[in-house]
Each structure stands twice: as structure tokens, then as C-alpha cells.
Design a protein around this motif. Structure first.
Motif, short mmCIF file in Angstrom:
data_model
loop_
_atom_site.label_atom_id
_atom_site.label_comp_id
_atom_site.label_asym_id
_atom_site.label_seq_id
_atom_site.Cartn_x
_atom_site.Cartn_y
_atom_site.Cartn_z
N TYR A 135 -7.33 12.06 -35.98
CA TYR A 135 -8.18 12.04 -37.17
C TYR A 135 -8.49 13.47 -37.64
O TYR A 135 -8.46 13.75 -38.84
CB TYR A 135 -9.48 11.28 -36.90
CG TYR A 135 -10.35 11.17 -38.12
CD1 TYR A 135 -10.04 10.28 -39.14
CD2 TYR A 135 -11.46 12.00 -38.28
CE1 TYR A 135 -10.82 10.19 -40.28
CE2 TYR A 135 -12.25 11.92 -39.42
CZ TYR A 135 -11.93 11.02 -40.41
OH TYR A 135 -12.70 10.95 -41.54
N ASP A 175 -5.71 14.70 -39.60
CA ASP A 175 -5.73 14.09 -40.93
C ASP A 175 -6.72 14.82 -41.85
O ASP A 175 -6.44 15.00 -43.04
CB ASP A 175 -6.11 12.61 -40.86
CG ASP A 175 -5.03 11.75 -40.23
OD1 ASP A 175 -3.87 12.21 -40.13
OD2 ASP A 175 -5.35 10.60 -39.85
N VAL A 176 -7.86 15.21 -41.31
CA VAL A 176 -8.85 15.94 -42.12
C VAL A 176 -8.29 17.31 -42.50
O VAL A 176 -8.43 17.75 -43.65
CB VAL A 176 -10.19 16.07 -41.36
CG1 VAL A 176 -11.15 16.98 -42.13
CG2 VAL A 176 -10.81 14.70 -41.16
N LYS A 235 -14.23 6.83 -32.43
CA LYS A 235 -12.83 6.96 -32.05
C LYS A 235 -12.70 7.51 -30.63
O LYS A 235 -13.56 8.25 -30.15
CB LYS A 235 -12.10 7.86 -33.03
CG LYS A 235 -12.05 7.27 -34.45
CD LYS A 235 -11.17 8.09 -35.35
CE LYS A 235 -11.08 7.49 -36.73
NZ LYS A 235 -10.28 6.29 -36.80
N LEU A 244 -17.40 7.66 -36.02
CA LEU A 244 -16.59 6.46 -36.23
C LEU A 244 -16.25 5.75 -34.92
O LEU A 244 -15.65 4.68 -34.94
CB LEU A 244 -15.30 6.84 -36.97
CG LEU A 244 -15.48 7.34 -38.41
CD1 LEU A 244 -14.19 7.95 -38.93
CD2 LEU A 244 -15.97 6.21 -39.31
N GLU A 303 -7.55 9.38 -30.59
CA GLU A 303 -7.74 9.01 -31.99
C GLU A 303 -8.51 10.11 -32.73
O GLU A 303 -8.23 10.39 -33.90
CB GLU A 303 -8.51 7.70 -32.10
CG GLU A 303 -7.74 6.49 -31.62
CD GLU A 303 -8.62 5.24 -31.52
OE1 GLU A 303 -8.04 4.14 -31.59
OE2 GLU A 303 -9.85 5.35 -31.38
N ALA A 361 -15.10 11.77 -36.31
CA ALA A 361 -14.45 10.82 -35.40
C ALA A 361 -15.46 10.28 -34.40
O ALA A 361 -15.42 9.09 -34.05
CB ALA A 361 -13.28 11.49 -34.68
N LYS A 387 -12.63 12.79 -48.41
CA LYS A 387 -12.05 12.02 -47.30
C LYS A 387 -13.14 11.62 -46.32
O LYS A 387 -13.22 10.46 -45.91
CB LYS A 387 -10.98 12.83 -46.57
CG LYS A 387 -10.48 12.09 -45.32
CD LYS A 387 -9.29 12.67 -44.72
CE LYS A 387 -8.77 11.90 -43.52
NZ LYS A 387 -8.75 10.45 -43.62
N LEU A 388 -13.99 12.57 -45.95
CA LEU A 388 -15.05 12.27 -45.00
C LEU A 388 -16.01 11.23 -45.55
O LEU A 388 -16.39 10.29 -44.85
CB LEU A 388 -15.81 13.55 -44.63
CG LEU A 388 -15.01 14.58 -43.83
CD1 LEU A 388 -15.77 15.89 -43.78
CD2 LEU A 388 -14.68 14.07 -42.45
N ALA A 391 -15.47 8.95 -47.82
CA ALA A 391 -14.83 7.64 -47.90
C ALA A 391 -14.72 7.01 -46.51
O ALA A 391 -14.97 5.81 -46.34
CB ALA A 391 -13.45 7.76 -48.54
N ASP A 392 -14.35 7.80 -45.53
CA ASP A 392 -14.16 7.27 -44.18
C ASP A 392 -15.48 6.93 -43.49
O ASP A 392 -15.57 5.95 -42.76
CB ASP A 392 -13.37 8.25 -43.32
CG ASP A 392 -11.93 8.42 -43.78
OD1 ASP A 392 -11.47 7.63 -44.63
OD2 ASP A 392 -11.27 9.36 -43.30
N LEU A 393 -16.48 7.77 -43.71
CA LEU A 393 -17.76 7.56 -43.02
C LEU A 393 -18.63 6.49 -43.68
O LEU A 393 -19.45 5.86 -43.02
CB LEU A 393 -18.53 8.88 -42.92
CG LEU A 393 -17.92 9.92 -41.99
CD1 LEU A 393 -18.67 11.24 -42.09
CD2 LEU A 393 -17.93 9.42 -40.56
#
Length: 104
Positions: free
Chosen positions: A51, A54-55, A43, A41, A47, A38, A71-72, A74-76
Motif C-alpha cells: 500500500y 501505491d501511495v 493491513k 485500514l 499489505e 495502512a 488517494k488517502l 478515498a481509501d480512508l
């Protein structure tokens, strides 16, 4: 109860305790790595907490930590490569275990 039964119960209790500690450490690691991601990102604090949750939830998709890594990653995107993410996950697992042991 026989000595054998006592030993069997002791092993079962130890196994249950070890599994609970493993689960707690993985959940804590996922929270910590979520907060780290986060930050990358950009945040806000609220947030970042959402997040991190969510992880943690991502870890329930399948056994193991690959679902969290995916997940990490894809998000990062370009902010962190595979080696960086996996190294941070390992580093934060050590930290998570340390924190849990200090709480006990």
C-alpha cells in the motif's frame, strides 16, 4: 573559467541537489503516510508495504501533493478527515526530512 562561471556552476549544482533532496523527502513522506494509512485500514505488514508503494506511485499523477491526499482520502473514507490527513502529511514530511538528513 571565470569567477562568474564558477558561481553559476555552484548555483546550478546546489539547485540540483536541493531538488533531489526535495524529491527524496516527498517520496519518504509518502511511504510513511502510506504506512500510517495502512495501519488505519488494518493491513498486514506485507499489505502495508504494498500500500505504501501505491501511495508513492500516486504522487506521480500530477505535480504537488493533492494526488496523494485524494488517494488517502478515498481509501480512508470515514477513518480520517481532511484535517487529520493533511496534518499527518505535514508531520511526516518533517520526519522524512529528518531521516534523510541523518542518512547523509
Amino acid at each position: 573559467m571565470t569567477t562568474f562561471d564558477d558561481r553559476e556552476n555552484a548555483f546550478e549544482n546546489k539547485f540540483a541537489h536541493d531538488e533531489e533532496m526535495k524529491f527524496r523527502a516527498e517520496a519518504r513522506r509518502n511511504k510513511l503516510v502510506g504506512l500510517w494509512a495502512a495501519g488505519l485500514l488494518g493491513k498486514t505488514a506485507a499489505e502495508a508495504d504494498a500500500y505504501a508503494r501505491d501511495v508513492i506511485a500516486a504522487d506521480f499523477q500530477e505535480a504537488g501533493e493533492e494526488d496523494v491526499y485524494r488517494k488517502l482520502a478515498a481509501d480512508l473514507g470515514h477513518r480520517a478527515d481532511e484535517m487529520t490527513i493533511r496534518a499527518k502529511m505535514s508531520e511526516l514530511m518533517v520526519e522524512a526530512k529528518r531521516q534523510i538528513m541523518n542518512e547523509a
